[in-house]
Scaffold this motif. Structure first.
Motif, PDB file in Angstrom:
ATOM      1  N   ALA A 227      13.192  52.233  43.298  1.00 37.90           N
ATOM      2  CA  ALA A 227      14.114  51.883  42.220  1.00 37.90           C
ATOM      3  C   ALA A 227      13.371  51.802  40.895  1.00 37.90           C
ATOM      4  O   ALA A 227      12.232  51.353  40.843  1.00 37.90           O
ATOM      5  CB  ALA A 227      14.784  50.545  42.520  1.00 37.90           C
ATOM      6  N   ILE A 228      14.050  52.258  39.868  1.00 43.82           N
ATOM      7  CA  ILE A 228      13.551  52.128  38.508  1.00 43.82           C
ATOM      8  C   ILE A 228      14.545  51.262  37.746  1.00 43.82           C
ATOM      9  O   ILE A 228      15.743  51.527  37.764  1.00 43.82           O
ATOM     10  CB  ILE A 228      13.431  53.494  37.790  1.00 43.82           C
ATOM     11  N   PHE A 229      14.028  50.229  37.107  1.00 50.14           N
ATOM     12  CA  PHE A 229      14.857  49.391  36.254  1.00 50.14           C
ATOM     13  C   PHE A 229      14.388  49.582  34.820  1.00 50.14           C
ATOM     14  O   PHE A 229      13.216  49.850  34.564  1.00 50.14           O
ATOM     15  CB  PHE A 229      14.715  47.912  36.603  1.00 50.14           C
ATOM     16  N   CYS A 230      15.304  49.442  33.895  1.00 53.84           N
ATOM     17  CA  CYS A 230      14.938  49.428  32.485  1.00 53.84           C
ATOM     18  C   CYS A 230      15.290  48.045  31.948  1.00 53.84           C
ATOM     19  O   CYS A 230      16.156  47.360  32.492  1.00 53.84           O
ATOM     20  CB  CYS A 230      15.651  50.536  31.715  1.00 53.84           C
TER      21      CYS A 230
ATOM     22  N   GLU B 244      13.010  38.640  41.796  1.00 53.65           N
ATOM     23  CA  GLU B 244      12.159  39.308  42.788  1.00 53.65           C
ATOM     24  C   GLU B 244      12.396  40.822  42.788  1.00 53.65           C
ATOM     25  O   GLU B 244      11.450  41.599  42.900  1.00 53.65           O
ATOM     26  CB  GLU B 244      12.399  38.720  44.182  1.00 53.65           C
ATOM     27  N   LEU B 245      13.635  41.249  42.649  1.00 53.35           N
ATOM     28  CA  LEU B 245      13.925  42.681  42.556  1.00 53.35           C
ATOM     29  C   LEU B 245      13.227  43.293  41.339  1.00 53.35           C
ATOM     30  O   LEU B 245      12.650  44.382  41.417  1.00 53.35           O
ATOM     31  CB  LEU B 245      15.437  42.918  42.455  1.00 53.35           C
ATOM     32  N   ILE B 246      13.268  42.593  40.225  1.00 47.06           N
ATOM     33  CA  ILE B 246      12.628  43.081  39.001  1.00 47.06           C
ATOM     34  C   ILE B 246      11.122  43.164  39.189  1.00 47.06           C
ATOM     35  O   ILE B 246      10.495  44.142  38.762  1.00 47.06           O
ATOM     36  CB  ILE B 246      13.013  42.183  37.796  1.00 47.06           C
ATOM     37  N   ARG B 247      10.547  42.171  39.847  1.00 47.97           N
ATOM     38  CA  ARG B 247       9.091  42.198  40.094  1.00 47.97           C
ATOM     39  C   ARG B 247       8.676  43.412  40.925  1.00 47.97           C
ATOM     40  O   ARG B 247       7.609  43.972  40.730  1.00 47.97           O
ATOM     41  CB  ARG B 247       8.648  40.929  40.821  1.00 47.97           C
ATOM     42  N   ARG B 248       9.501  43.787  41.896  1.00 48.12           N
ATOM     43  CA  ARG B 248       9.140  44.857  42.827  1.00 48.12           C
ATOM     44  C   ARG B 248       9.469  46.265  42.335  1.00 48.12           C
ATOM     45  O   ARG B 248       8.912  47.226  42.825  1.00 48.12           O
ATOM     46  CB  ARG B 248       9.838  44.632  44.170  1.00 48.12           C
TER      47      ARG B 248
END
Length: 157
Positions: free
Chosen positions: A53-56, A84-88
């Motif tokens: 996954a890529i988050f912006c 936690e999702l953002i960290r990973r």
């Protein structure tokens, strides 16, 4: 052929964060009334089939605000799961000053312009936002309209 990374749009990231606590909480969240546990599992499968996954920052910020549209103690728990999702996840940045020059900015807004620019870098966009999906497809980008995922369900109305 290697799988592509996946860009998860805001509403679906809310679904992921809430569903990871417990799929039974999905219907309790004000922003998730159109989703259920089967949708959550389908989203998990899409992410698992990707190369990650890529988050912006734009989507992460919007999601951080929207996940809180539920009462305590779920509000705090979902905030921790999102953290936690953002960290990973991999984080990819498009400067806002560049995104406002994207042709879709005036029509779709800042976050959608950023997502289109990231999809142009080779990620698959997953969204429930029809105008964003159509803009991505029109630009020749790989995109999944989550409504199409839902429509494939035999039990979907």
């Amino acid at each position: 052929m290697a799988s592509r990374p996946i860009l998860v749009d805001t509403n679906l990231l809310v679904l992921l964060a809430v569903g990871l606590i417990s799929p039974s909480h999905i219907k309790r969240h004000k922003r998730l009334q159109q989703y259920d546990e089967i949708d959550f599992r389908a989203l998990e499968e899409l992410i698992a089939a990707s190369s990650g996954a890529i988050f912006c920052p734009n989507v992460s910020t919007e999601t951080s605000n929207l996940v809180r549209y539920v009462a305590e103690p779920l509000r705090s728990r979902v905030g921790l799961v999102l953290a936690e999702l953002i960290r990973r996840a991999e984080e990819s940045l498009v400067p806002n000053r560049d995104a406002v020059d994207h042709p879709a900015y005036a029509r779709l807004g800042l976050t959608d312009a950023v997502l289109l620019m990231l999809a142009a870098r080779g990620a698959t966009l997953v969204t429930d936002d029809l105008p964003l999906y159509l803009a991505a497809v029109a630009a020749g980008q790989e995109a999944i309209n989550f409504a199409h995922v839902q429509a494939r369900r035999p039990d979907f109305p």
